[in-house]
Scaffold this motif. Sequence first.
Motif, mmCIF file in Angstrom:
data_model
loop_
_atom_site.group_PDB
_atom_site.id
_atom_site.type_symbol
_atom_site.label_atom_id
_atom_site.label_comp_id
_atom_site.label_asym_id
_atom_site.label_seq_id
_atom_site.Cartn_x
_atom_site.Cartn_y
_atom_site.Cartn_z
ATOM 1 N N UNK A 89 -23.624 -57.167 -3.469
ATOM 2 C CA UNK A 89 -23.587 -55.873 -2.653
ATOM 3 C C UNK A 89 -24.903 -55.061 -3.170
ATOM 4 N N UNK A 90 -25.209 -55.086 -4.286
ATOM 5 C CA UNK A 90 -26.303 -54.109 -4.841
ATOM 6 C C UNK A 90 -27.736 -54.659 -4.428
ATOM 7 N N UNK A 91 -27.712 -56.164 -4.455
ATOM 8 C CA UNK A 91 -28.728 -56.954 -3.658
ATOM 9 C C UNK A 91 -29.175 -56.305 -2.531
ATOM 10 N N UNK A 92 -28.083 -56.416 -1.714
ATOM 11 C CA UNK A 92 -28.177 -55.947 -0.341
ATOM 12 C C UNK A 92 -28.468 -54.609 -0.214
ATOM 13 N N UNK A 93 -28.172 -53.904 -0.988
ATOM 14 C CA UNK A 93 -28.598 -52.449 -0.948
ATOM 15 C C UNK A 93 -30.051 -52.148 -1.538
ATOM 16 N N UNK A 94 -30.217 -52.769 -2.626
ATOM 17 C CA UNK A 94 -31.767 -52.508 -3.238
ATOM 18 C C UNK A 94 -32.758 -53.411 -2.770
ATOM 19 N N UNK A 95 -32.682 -54.737 -2.380
ATOM 20 C CA UNK A 95 -33.394 -55.526 -2.037
ATOM 21 C C UNK A 95 -33.640 -55.732 -0.452
ATOM 22 N N UNK A 96 -32.579 -55.676 0.121
ATOM 23 C CA UNK A 96 -32.574 -55.842 1.637
ATOM 24 C C UNK A 96 -32.372 -54.653 2.180
ATOM 25 N N UNK A 97 -32.250 -53.393 1.772
ATOM 26 C CA UNK A 97 -32.270 -52.328 2.413
ATOM 27 C C UNK A 97 -31.092 -51.881 3.416
ATOM 28 N N UNK A 98 -30.012 -52.648 3.106
ATOM 29 C CA UNK A 98 -28.578 -52.342 3.708
ATOM 30 C C UNK A 98 -28.074 -51.042 3.312
ATOM 31 N N UNK A 99 -27.315 -50.465 4.198
ATOM 32 C CA UNK A 99 -26.608 -49.312 3.739
ATOM 33 C C UNK A 99 -25.258 -49.949 3.180
ATOM 34 N N UNK A 100 -24.419 -49.033 2.614
ATOM 35 C CA UNK A 100 -23.221 -49.351 1.929
ATOM 36 C C UNK A 100 -22.253 -50.202 2.772
ATOM 37 N N UNK A 101 -21.980 -49.688 4.049
ATOM 38 C CA UNK A 101 -21.116 -50.753 4.914
ATOM 39 C C UNK A 101 -21.810 -51.946 5.100
ATOM 40 N N UNK A 102 -23.125 -51.691 5.481
ATOM 41 C CA UNK A 102 -23.607 -53.207 5.639
ATOM 42 C C UNK A 102 -23.688 -54.179 4.481
ATOM 43 N N UNK A 103 -23.643 -53.669 3.353
ATOM 44 C CA UNK A 103 -23.633 -54.293 2.046
ATOM 45 C C UNK A 103 -22.151 -54.885 2.023
ATOM 46 N N UNK A 134 -37.028 -65.829 -0.976
ATOM 47 C CA UNK A 134 -37.037 -65.580 0.249
ATOM 48 C C UNK A 134 -35.959 -64.526 0.754
ATOM 49 N N UNK A 135 -36.162 -63.122 0.303
ATOM 50 C CA UNK A 135 -35.077 -62.157 0.801
ATOM 51 C C UNK A 135 -35.346 -61.943 2.329
ATOM 52 N N UNK A 136 -34.112 -62.123 2.834
ATOM 53 C CA UNK A 136 -33.778 -62.017 4.464
ATOM 54 C C UNK A 136 -33.125 -60.753 4.586
ATOM 55 N N UNK A 137 -33.671 -59.742 5.231
ATOM 56 C CA UNK A 137 -32.958 -58.617 5.776
ATOM 57 C C UNK A 137 -32.562 -58.584 7.155
ATOM 58 N N UNK A 138 -33.018 -59.475 7.898
ATOM 59 C CA UNK A 138 -32.326 -59.686 9.460
ATOM 60 C C UNK A 138 -30.916 -59.788 9.533
ATOM 61 N N UNK A 139 -30.103 -58.931 10.019
ATOM 62 C CA UNK A 139 -28.609 -59.094 9.666
ATOM 63 C C UNK A 139 -28.105 -60.405 10.115
ATOM 64 N N UNK A 140 -28.473 -60.916 11.013
ATOM 65 C CA UNK A 140 -27.734 -62.080 11.602
ATOM 66 C C UNK A 140 -28.016 -63.289 10.393
ATOM 67 N N UNK A 141 -29.126 -63.398 10.054
ATOM 68 C CA UNK A 141 -29.607 -64.234 9.064
ATOM 69 C C UNK A 141 -29.069 -64.242 7.691
ATOM 70 N N UNK A 142 -29.184 -62.854 7.280
ATOM 71 C CA UNK A 142 -28.539 -62.420 6.310
ATOM 72 C C UNK A 142 -27.243 -62.755 5.963
ATOM 73 N N UNK A 143 -26.392 -62.407 7.070
ATOM 74 C CA UNK A 143 -24.877 -62.762 6.951
ATOM 75 C C UNK A 143 -24.697 -64.422 6.855
ATOM 76 N N UNK A 144 -25.210 -65.086 7.657
ATOM 77 C CA UNK A 144 -25.357 -66.395 7.419
ATOM 78 C C UNK A 144 -25.587 -67.198 6.250
ATOM 79 N N UNK A 145 -26.632 -66.761 5.570
ATOM 80 C CA UNK A 145 -26.875 -66.899 4.046
ATOM 81 C C UNK A 145 -25.618 -66.450 3.233
ATOM 82 N N UNK A 146 -25.169 -65.244 3.380
ATOM 83 C CA UNK A 146 -24.061 -64.599 2.584
ATOM 84 C C UNK A 146 -22.814 -65.562 2.742
ATOM 85 N N UNK A 147 -22.642 -66.153 4.091
ATOM 86 C CA UNK A 147 -21.626 -67.044 4.536
ATOM 87 C C UNK A 147 -21.774 -68.498 3.670
#
Length: 402
Positions: free
Chosen positions: A234-248, A299-312
């Motif tokens: 969750x913090x990686x998503x906020x701090x490195x990928x610039x997601x908000x809390x809900x996106x994380x 390779x930090x990926x901030x594109x939502x769809x690809x970031x979601x696939x990698x998280x999966x």
Amino acid sequence: MDGRWLVLAVLTSSYGAGAFGMLGISPLSPSLVDGFALSSLQVALIVPSIYLAGLFFSMPGGRLADRLGVRTSFLGGLTLGAVGLAAAAWSPSFPAFLACLFVAGIGWSVVNPALGRAIIDLFPVRERGIAMGIKQMGLTLGGVASALVLPSIAARLGWRAAIVTCGAVVALPVALTWRTLRPLRGAPAGLVAAPTPPPGPGSWTWLGRPALVAFFASGLVLGMVQAAVLSYLPLYAVQALSFDHVGAGLLVACSQAGGAVSRLALGAASDRWLTGHRSLWLALTGAVGALIFVSYAVWPVSTPALAGLMAFASGIGAYGWVGIFFIVSAEVGGRRAAGLLSGVAFASIVVGLLVGPATFGLLLVRWDSYTVPWAVFAGLAVLVTTVTVVAGPAIDRERELA
């Protein structure tokens, strides 16, 4: 529906409710950082505080399940977990919050050995993989639900309201399933799938069996990997990928979904293929985890769809192994000590859960970058893959001898 599958369905949904509360702490970590003004290293204390109790209570919890039956130990553990979470919601300080999570963790440490005992009681060997996969899928589905729901509650009503929700959901099975779980109220009876074999290993004899020591050591390392993802994704998503809390929270949900799907798929696959070599499926999840963690490092990926696939995919590596790990440990214990060896398995994982976030957090603080921590944990995943491939035949022979 066959009675044992109905009982499994109730156990799975109840386990999912427990996981909603316990795993729900992870997607709330950005809100807790704001609420308690935490540093990056203090975040490493949140998830381990739940699992620390496993060092002290998971093996006694396994013995409790062996002696008192699944229903009493399972629902009793959930009750204590709900009480601890409810108290955490009103904590005046971060240390008090951690102490309440420890109390909740005492209850949670009893739940897993009780469920391992239930699988051995209810199912024959050729069905245990899928049964454990279904049960473990409840854990990750509970994690998915909490990651989707709790960040929004925290954003609207505050983190305390979100923690109260955690405690209330954990308490639901206690109120709703006592009668349904009557077949598991004591020693195995009508629903047991097979006659009792000769006595299994004693309390500590596994320490003199190198294959089992290697197996439980791999659980420790896998626990490190799992806890790092739980604590820092969750913090990686906020701090490195610039997601908000809900996106994380959505990324956490994607990782939990990957764990849910893979636990079920791997459980079914281990029943159909390589049933006598279940340990090889652990190697597969380790390899997937290594690939994803390397990707996170370079390779930090901030594109939502690809970031979601990698998280999966990260969920496959971080969570997909748990069902196989527990069914191997329960099968090694046999019908006499399945609860105990499930407790040993949980204790080994707990050590990793305690060490993993601290290790990741120290690396993050030292290097002020996520590159090194993810690379180190990719190396740990490779280590598990190597150990389970090399020691796998000996581990599987221990299962055959049980």
